[in-house]
Design an enzyme around this catalytic site. Structure first.
Site, PDB file in Angstrom:
ATOM      1  N   LYS A 194     -44.398  17.026  19.073  1.00  0.00           N
ATOM      2  CA  LYS A 194     -45.499  16.435  17.594  1.00  0.00           C
ATOM      3  C   LYS A 194     -44.724  14.447  17.712  1.00  0.00           C
ATOM      4  CE  LYS A 194     -47.087  19.867  15.614  1.00  0.00           C
ATOM      5  NZ  LYS A 194     -48.157  19.874  16.152  1.00  0.00           N
ATOM      6  N   THR A 198     -43.409   9.318  14.930  1.00  0.00           N
ATOM      7  CA  THR A 198     -43.763   8.291  15.278  1.00  0.00           C
ATOM      8  C   THR A 198     -45.208   7.697  14.759  1.00  0.00           C
ATOM      9  OG1 THR A 198     -42.682   8.900  17.204  1.00  0.00           O
ATOM     10  CG2 THR A 198     -44.196   6.830  17.458  1.00  0.00           C
ATOM     11  N   CYS A 387      -1.899   2.047  22.456  1.00  0.00           N
ATOM     12  CA  CYS A 387      -1.970   1.684  21.341  1.00  0.00           C
ATOM     13  C   CYS A 387      -0.447   2.503  20.521  1.00  0.00           C
ATOM     14  CB  CYS A 387      -2.520   1.202  20.901  1.00  0.00           C
ATOM     15  SG  CYS A 387      -2.631  -0.105  19.623  1.00  0.00           S
ATOM     16  N   GLU A 411       5.868   1.741  10.050  1.00  0.00           N
ATOM     17  CA  GLU A 411       4.859   2.354  10.306  1.00  0.00           C
ATOM     18  C   GLU A 411       4.924   3.495   9.466  1.00  0.00           C
ATOM     19  OE1 GLU A 411       1.556   2.616  12.618  1.00  0.00           O
ATOM     20  OE2 GLU A 411      -0.068   2.476  11.653  1.00  0.00           O
ATOM     21  N   ARG A 468      -0.415  -3.221  14.574  1.00  0.00           N
ATOM     22  CA  ARG A 468       0.602  -4.830  13.534  1.00  0.00           C
ATOM     23  C   ARG A 468       1.630  -4.236  13.712  1.00  0.00           C
ATOM     24  NH1 ARG A 468      -2.337  -6.132   8.942  1.00  0.00           N
ATOM     25  NH2 ARG A 468      -4.446  -4.642   8.723  1.00  0.00           N
ATOM     26  N   HIS A 513      -4.911  -2.185  23.951  1.00  0.00           N
ATOM     27  CA  HIS A 513      -6.697  -1.022  24.470  1.00  0.00           C
ATOM     28  C   HIS A 513      -6.534  -1.048  25.752  1.00  0.00           C
ATOM     29  CE1 HIS A 513      -6.287   1.088  20.755  1.00  0.00           C
ATOM     30  NE2 HIS A 513      -5.887  -0.300  20.192  1.00  0.00           N
ATOM     31  N   GLU A 515      -9.006   0.571  27.355  1.00  0.00           N
ATOM     32  CA  GLU A 515     -10.155   1.162  27.680  1.00  0.00           C
ATOM     33  C   GLU A 515     -11.187   0.315  27.242  1.00  0.00           C
ATOM     34  OE1 GLU A 515      -7.904   1.152  25.314  1.00  0.00           O
ATOM     35  OE2 GLU A 515      -8.991   2.323  23.235  1.00  0.00           O
TER      36      GLU A 515
HETATM   37  N1  GLN Z   1      -1.054   1.634  14.359  1.00  0.00           N
HETATM   38  C1  GLN Z   1      -0.612   1.413  15.017  1.00  0.00           C
HETATM   39  C2  GLN Z   1      -0.526  -0.133  14.820  1.00  0.00           C
HETATM   40  O1  GLN Z   1      -0.559  -0.979  13.457  1.00  0.00           O
HETATM   41  C3  GLN Z   1      -1.269   1.483  16.445  1.00  0.00           C
HETATM   42  C4  GLN Z   1      -1.985   0.537  16.004  1.00  0.00           C
HETATM   43  C5  GLN Z   1      -3.427   1.537  17.737  1.00  0.00           C
HETATM   44  O2  GLN Z   1      -2.992   1.879  17.910  1.00  0.00           O
HETATM   45  N2  GLN Z   1      -4.357   0.438  17.280  1.00  0.00           N
HETATM   46  O3  GLN Z   1       0.350  -1.213  15.468  1.00  0.00           O
END
Ligand code: GLN
Length: 560
Positions: A194, A198, A387, A411, A468, A513, A515
């Protein structure tokens, strides 16, 4: 090379529906143009009012992609970096919130000299300035690709569309091209493709003064020439400029299919960019490796958002890249930490070749993750903690120390006697949420005798952070006695960035991180080694002479 030095602009809009792959299409075009020898820059205009997506729930918005400079951006920036293979900056992601923020603070300073501040021209001028800024970053840029987030017809996207309309006039038709991505659905009941959605979407675009030059049609079925002709006729576009964007087995195939459809030829001809055809030889080899792997591993992924794959986009992609380098398909098995807490880890983890615990925030599911880590630690199953995943690994090891059974992260438990993960000193007085974590790229020195050094093969690395809390240095010695090795430290040695476990084949936790820096052309070293370790572990469970791995009752998360 390019005959003239004017920067050209490619505007990509979307119609009919969201989630059609505008980010992938824009990134694919960027890749093709870069492989033609052009200097390409790319940006995303996001219509929402958040100044950046850092404060948004991953449930709504997917992953927050952090850049080297610490900016928290839309996940499409991840696709851009992976496809175009360039490190981007805060300038590459512009939200309505950031535009209004700038204009309003300028107004407060009196910079507009008594003028009435309005969407047109003040907001649109700021948008155009941000777009043009990208035409001259680290020298002259040949092409800037501008992806406009949202769907044509949304109220909040109007200032962006108006700004790009004006740019067409100001820059001239040879220097601007408008690409509109739409959906061409196949109706099962009618047995037909169809074109009406568009037509309507292009009509909406033309009502605001933009006539697309190229239509990119997302479809599940091949578009026959008659369909392309019909779309062209009704949408006032040449049928040769109606490009099929068909579903693919892997997103990395999109650039190849768009190239076969003549997409980059069309764009370069329209923009009068004289350049060589793209060299896609290595890229084709990479895609065929993704599609035809020799081996397979199954890796458990234990996170909070098991139902929402977009929240872990970069991790999923990093596994694809690592799979290429190991000639291995990585099947991700989504495991809910709450299920582990309820039924124990064995039924979920037995039979898997590795476990990854990704980053996250908040207490929910933490105890299940810690149990999962204890299980892979005891059973010598490869483990990768990212992390929050690394922080949980530290907690799991600490809880095995007599007298430290209540070890936790500050935390999650402000009362614990053993806060092995604690708030960084510079975070204690932070009250605002937006952009206040430890963000962006930081250096880390590796210990020579570590798995991490074996992966990176260098002493000093740089990785991106978003957190954090940190490893509490007070516990370094007591945890070392438990076999916890500090494999990576900040250059001033104050921050623990990587932990590993002795007497385990592959157990690595990283505070950053990884990744975010993995690319299809170069898998992240730790992901590559983790998949390698998982493959080794898988092979160790092969029956002699058989090429079928033995999976002992792995029960996948039924909710995922
Ligand atoms: N919550 C954790 C911190 O603030 C890990 C954060 C995360 O995995 N990006 O340190």
């Amino acid at each position: 090379m390019v005959a003239e030095s004017k920067t050209k602009y490619i505007f990509v809009t979307g119609g009919v529906s969201s989630a059609l792959g505008k980010g992938i299409a824009s990134a694919s075009l960027g890749l093709l143009l870069k492989k033609r020898g052009l200097k390409v820059n790319i940006m995303k205009l996001d219509p929402y009012l958040n100044v950046d997506p850092g404060t948004m729930n991953p449930f709504q918005h997917g992953e927050v992609f952090v850049l080297d400079d610490g900016s928290e951006t839309d996940l499409d920036l991840g696709h851009y970096e992976r496809f175009i293979d360039e490190n981007l900056t805060i300038d590459n992601n512009v939200t309505s919130g950031s535009i209004y923020n700038t204009v309003i603070s300028r107004e407060r300073k009196g910079d507009y000299l008594g003028a009435t501040v309005q969407v047109i021209p003040h907001i649109t001028n700021e948008i155009k300035d941000r777009i043009r800024k990208l035409g001259n970053i680290n020298g002259h840029v040949d092409v800037v690709i501008v992806e406009v987030g949202g769907t044509v017809g949304d109220i909040e996207g109007l200032p962006f569309l108006e700004a790009i309309r004006q740019m067409g006039l100001e820059e001239g038709p040879e220097n601007t091209v408008y690409i509109h991505l739409t959906l061409v659905p196949y109706l099962e009941s009618a047995g037909e493709i169809k074109t009406k959605p568009t037509q309507h979407s292009v009509k909406a675009l033309r009502e605001i003064g933009i006539q697309p030059n190229i239509l990119l049609c997302r479809t599940v079925k091949e578009l026959k020439p008659e369909v392309k002709e019909k779309i062209g006729l009704f949408c006032n576009v040449s049928p040769t400029a109606v490009i099929q964007d068909i579903d693919t087995a892997t997103i990395y195939e999109v650039p190849l299919l768009l190239h076969d459809e003549g997409m980059d030829d069309l764009v370069t001809q329209h923009l009068k960019l004289f350049c060589r055809p793209p060299d896609l030889k290595d890229y084709r080899v990479m895609v065929s490796k993704i599609k035809n792997p020799k081996h397979k591993v199954r890796i458990g992924m234990c996170g909070k958002y098991v139902k929402l794959k977009d929240a872990y986009k970069s991790i999923i992609e990093a596994f694809t890249h690592a799979g290429v380098e190991n000639d291995t398909e990585v099947e991700l098995v989504w495991v809910s930490s709450e299920n582990i807490k309820q039924h124990g880890p064995e039924i979920y983890l037995k039979g898997l070749d590795g476990l990854l615990i990704p980053g996250g925030f908040g207490e929910r599911g933490i105890e299940g993750k810690i149990e999962a880590i204890e299980y892979v630690k005891e059973n010598k199953i490869p483990f990768f903690g990212i992390c929050l995943g690394m922080q949980c690994a530290v907690i799991a090891v600490a809880r095995q120390v007599p007298g430290m059974e209540d070890a936790n992260s500050f935390e999650f438990d402000r009362e614990t006697d053993h806060p092995v993960i604690h708030m960084m000193a510079d975070q204690e007085n932070v009250t605002e949420m937006g952009g206040t974590m430890r963000l962006g790229s930081y250096a880390c020195n590796l210990a020579r005798d570590s798995l991490s050094y074996k992966a990176y093969k260098k002493d000093k690395i740089n990785e991106r952070h978003r957190h954090r809390y940190e490893f509490y240095n007070k516990y370094r010695d007591v945890l070392a006695k438990q076999g916890l090795k500090i494999a990576g430290l900040s250059p001033d040695k104050r921050l623990v960035e990587i932990i590993e476990l002795k007497d385990h084949p592959w157990f690595v936790g990283v505070q950053f991180h990884p990744e975010l820096k993995s690319r299809p052309s170069f898998a992240h070293p730790l992901f590559r080694e983790f998949v390698g370790a998982a493959l080794k572990y898988n092979k160790s469970r092969f029956e002699p002479g058989s090429d079928i791995p033995i999976y002992a009752n792995a029960d996948e998360d039924k909710n995922s």
